[in-house]
Design a protein around this motif. Structure first.
Motif, PDB file in Angstrom:
ATOM      1  N   TYR A  38      -1.276  17.302  -4.334  1.00  0.00           N
ATOM      2  CA  TYR A  38       0.115  17.691  -4.525  1.00  0.00           C
ATOM      3  C   TYR A  38       0.204  18.317  -5.914  1.00  0.00           C
ATOM      4  N   ALA A  39       1.317  18.971  -6.207  1.00  0.00           N
ATOM      5  CA  ALA A  39       1.506  19.574  -7.526  1.00  0.00           C
ATOM      6  C   ALA A  39       1.645  18.475  -8.585  1.00  0.00           C
ATOM      7  N   PRO A  40       1.237  18.747  -9.838  1.00  0.00           N
ATOM      8  CA  PRO A  40       1.328  17.714 -10.888  1.00  0.00           C
ATOM      9  C   PRO A  40       2.731  17.156 -11.070  1.00  0.00           C
ATOM     10  N   GLU A  41       3.747  17.995 -10.815  1.00  0.00           N
ATOM     11  CA  GLU A  41       5.120  17.542 -10.992  1.00  0.00           C
ATOM     12  C   GLU A  41       5.683  16.842  -9.763  1.00  0.00           C
ATOM     13  N   ALA A  42       4.922  16.742  -8.697  1.00  0.00           N
ATOM     14  CA  ALA A  42       5.449  16.248  -7.418  1.00  0.00           C
ATOM     15  C   ALA A  42       5.839  14.779  -7.444  1.00  0.00           C
ATOM     16  N   LEU A  43       5.287  14.019  -8.384  1.00  0.00           N
ATOM     17  CA  LEU A  43       5.584  12.586  -8.430  1.00  0.00           C
ATOM     18  C   LEU A  43       6.717  12.250  -9.391  1.00  0.00           C
ATOM     19  N   GLU A  44       7.305  13.269  -9.994  1.00  0.00           N
ATOM     20  CA  GLU A  44       8.437  13.017 -10.879  1.00  0.00           C
ATOM     21  C   GLU A  44       9.640  12.522 -10.074  1.00  0.00           C
ATOM     22  N   PRO A  45      10.522  11.725 -10.674  1.00  0.00           N
ATOM     23  CA  PRO A  45      10.551  11.331 -12.080  1.00  0.00           C
ATOM     24  C   PRO A  45       9.700  10.103 -12.401  1.00  0.00           C
ATOM     25  N   TYR A  46       8.958   9.621 -11.446  1.00  0.00           N
ATOM     26  CA  TYR A  46       8.256   8.349 -11.627  1.00  0.00           C
ATOM     27  C   TYR A  46       6.971   8.507 -12.443  1.00  0.00           C
ATOM     28  N   TRP A 115      -3.726   7.749  -2.772  1.00  0.00           N
ATOM     29  CA  TRP A 115      -2.838   6.623  -2.538  1.00  0.00           C
ATOM     30  C   TRP A 115      -1.427   6.867  -3.041  1.00  0.00           C
ATOM     31  N   MET A 116      -1.164   8.085  -3.518  1.00  0.00           N
ATOM     32  CA  MET A 116       0.179   8.433  -3.973  1.00  0.00           C
ATOM     33  C   MET A 116       0.663   9.690  -3.252  1.00  0.00           C
ATOM     34  N   ALA A 117       1.972   9.839  -3.166  1.00  0.00           N
ATOM     35  CA  ALA A 117       2.583  11.006  -2.541  1.00  0.00           C
ATOM     36  C   ALA A 117       3.995  11.132  -3.086  1.00  0.00           C
ATOM     37  N   PRO A 118       4.581  12.322  -3.011  1.00  0.00           N
ATOM     38  CA  PRO A 118       5.942  12.496  -3.526  1.00  0.00           C
ATOM     39  C   PRO A 118       6.926  11.524  -2.896  1.00  0.00           C
ATOM     40  N   ALA A 119       7.781  10.966  -3.716  1.00  0.00           N
ATOM     41  CA  ALA A 119       8.810  10.045  -3.216  1.00  0.00           C
ATOM     42  C   ALA A 119       9.657  10.749  -2.176  1.00  0.00           C
ATOM     43  N   SER A 121       8.625  11.507   0.785  1.00  0.00           N
ATOM     44  CA  SER A 121       7.775  12.137   1.797  1.00  0.00           C
ATOM     45  C   SER A 121       7.029  11.119   2.634  1.00  0.00           C
ATOM     46  N   VAL A 122       7.081   9.857   2.224  1.00  0.00           N
ATOM     47  CA  VAL A 122       6.350   8.801   2.919  1.00  0.00           C
ATOM     48  C   VAL A 122       7.250   7.584   3.084  1.00  0.00           C
ATOM     49  N   ALA A 123       6.798   6.642   3.887  1.00  0.00           N
ATOM     50  CA  ALA A 123       7.557   5.414   4.107  1.00  0.00           C
ATOM     51  C   ALA A 123       7.748   4.659   2.791  1.00  0.00           C
ATOM     52  N   LYS A 124       8.839   3.925   2.692  1.00  0.00           N
ATOM     53  CA  LYS A 124       9.139   3.192   1.468  1.00  0.00           C
ATOM     54  C   LYS A 124       8.396   1.869   1.371  1.00  0.00           C
ATOM     55  N   GLY A 125       7.741   1.477   2.452  1.00  0.00           N
ATOM     56  CA  GLY A 125       7.008   0.221   2.428  1.00  0.00           C
ATOM     57  C   GLY A 125       6.042   0.150   3.583  1.00  0.00           C
ATOM     58  N   PRO A 126       5.201  -0.861   3.594  1.00  0.00           N
ATOM     59  CA  PRO A 126       4.205  -1.000   4.665  1.00  0.00           C
ATOM     60  C   PRO A 126       4.854  -1.439   5.971  1.00  0.00           C
ATOM     61  N   ASP A 127       4.355  -0.915   7.078  1.00  0.00           N
ATOM     62  CA  ASP A 127       4.833  -1.364   8.379  1.00  0.00           C
ATOM     63  C   ASP A 127       3.649  -1.529   9.311  1.00  0.00           C
ATOM     64  N   GLY A 128       3.890  -1.722  10.584  1.00  0.00           N
ATOM     65  CA  GLY A 128       2.819  -1.872  11.551  1.00  0.00           C
ATOM     66  C   GLY A 128       1.902  -3.042  11.222  1.00  0.00           C
ATOM     67  N   LYS A 129       0.621  -2.876  11.522  1.00  0.00           N
ATOM     68  CA  LYS A 129      -0.346  -3.954  11.314  1.00  0.00           C
ATOM     69  C   LYS A 129      -0.516  -4.293   9.838  1.00  0.00           C
ATOM     70  N   LEU A 130      -0.475  -3.267   8.976  1.00  0.00           N
ATOM     71  CA  LEU A 130      -0.578  -3.532   7.540  1.00  0.00           C
ATOM     72  C   LEU A 130       0.617  -4.354   7.068  1.00  0.00           C
ATOM     73  N   ASN A 224       7.442   3.648  -5.934  1.00  0.00           N
ATOM     74  CA  ASN A 224       8.198   4.717  -5.287  1.00  0.00           C
ATOM     75  C   ASN A 224       7.319   5.845  -4.774  1.00  0.00           C
ATOM     76  N   VAL A 225       6.073   5.922  -5.246  1.00  0.00           N
ATOM     77  CA  VAL A 225       5.198   7.026  -4.835  1.00  0.00           C
ATOM     78  C   VAL A 225       3.944   6.535  -4.108  1.00  0.00           C
ATOM     79  N   VAL A 226       3.922   5.270  -3.708  1.00  0.00           N
ATOM     80  CA  VAL A 226       2.770   4.767  -2.952  1.00  0.00           C
ATOM     81  C   VAL A 226       2.750   5.409  -1.569  1.00  0.00           C
ATOM     82  N   ASN A 227       1.593   5.912  -1.192  1.00  0.00           N
ATOM     83  CA  ASN A 227       1.417   6.567   0.110  1.00  0.00           C
ATOM     84  C   ASN A 227       0.990   5.505   1.126  1.00  0.00           C
TER      85      ASN A 227
END
Length: 240
Positions: A38-46, A115-119, A121-130, A224-227
């Protein structure tokens, strides 16, 4: 062993079947720094763009450069990366520290970016089997985050906090100093060995420009940015 075989063999092996793609993408001969997903700024503001640029383009790049040098000097024959990282005694004595530090740094960071992605763009927490495994092991996701945050906060100096899958398939939170990781037999305590499926870098270069000495604030923001989709893939592979 040439530099390509170190990480191509180890790319699938070191990641276990956890996250082979990012490691394999970093294995072209000679070893080169892979691009951020992802772009270096993609994880902002975190996490700010300047920190990401320096962290990736300077710190991670230095591990790659120094790992290339260490592998050239080691001349270790047919051993693959998994064997080398798990058991540094397979290396010449005068190469062990360099491969431990720089091999660990390259592997840890290659996985960390994935293990990171823009806030948003991904689920806010673990679901399913995990999610179910985290609930079962730690009572709740909040309790897991608290335990993980304590491991990251209490890590003295530089290092990492990890969520690992143990040999028996159970989850555990561990921590290692410097660029060590939970694959390193004989380096980390036997009780902390496992397959890492999530890790947080708590070296100061990972957060100091934005958070200064407030490591707990960095840890809180990082959630907030955990993938979680990638973490779930790692869990499914390691627990299979």
């Amino acid at each position: 062993m040439n530099r390509r075989s170190f990480l191509v063999a180890g790319g699938a092996a070191v990641a276990g079947s956890v996250l082979p793609s990012p490691l394999q993408a970093a294995a072209a001969f000679p070893l080169e720094l892979g691009k951020l997903p992802y772009a270096p700024e993609a994880l902002e503001p975190y996490i700010d763009a300047q920190t990401m640029t320096i962290h990736h383009d300077k710190h991670h790049a230095a591990y790659v450069t120094n790992l290339n040098k260490a592998l050239d000097a080691a001349k270790v024959g047919g051993k693959d990366a998994l064997e080398l990282i798990k058991d540094l005694s397979a290396l010449p004595t005068d190469s062990q520290t360099a491969v431990r530090n720089n091999g660990g740094g390259h592997v840890n960071h290659t996985l960390f970016w994935s293990w990171m992605a823009p806030a948003g763009s991904v689920a806010k927490g673990p679901d399913g089997k995990l999610g179910a495994a985290i609930q079962s092991t730690f009572s709740s996701v909040d309790d897991f985050k608290k335990l993980f945050g304590e491991a990251a906060t209490k890590r003295f100096g530089s290092g990492w906090a990890w969520l690992v899958v143990k040999a028996d398939g159970k989850l555990a939170v561990t921590s290692t100093p410097n660029q060590d990781n939970p694959w390193m037999k004989g380096i980390v305590p036997d009780g902390d060995l496992g397959t890492p499926i999530l890790g947080l870098d708590v070296w100061e270069h990972a957060y100091y420009l934005k958070y200064q000495n407030k490591r707990p604030d960095y840890i809180t923001a990082w959630w907030n940015v955990v993938n979680w989709a990638e973490v779930a893939k790692g869990y499914a592979a390691a627990a299979a």
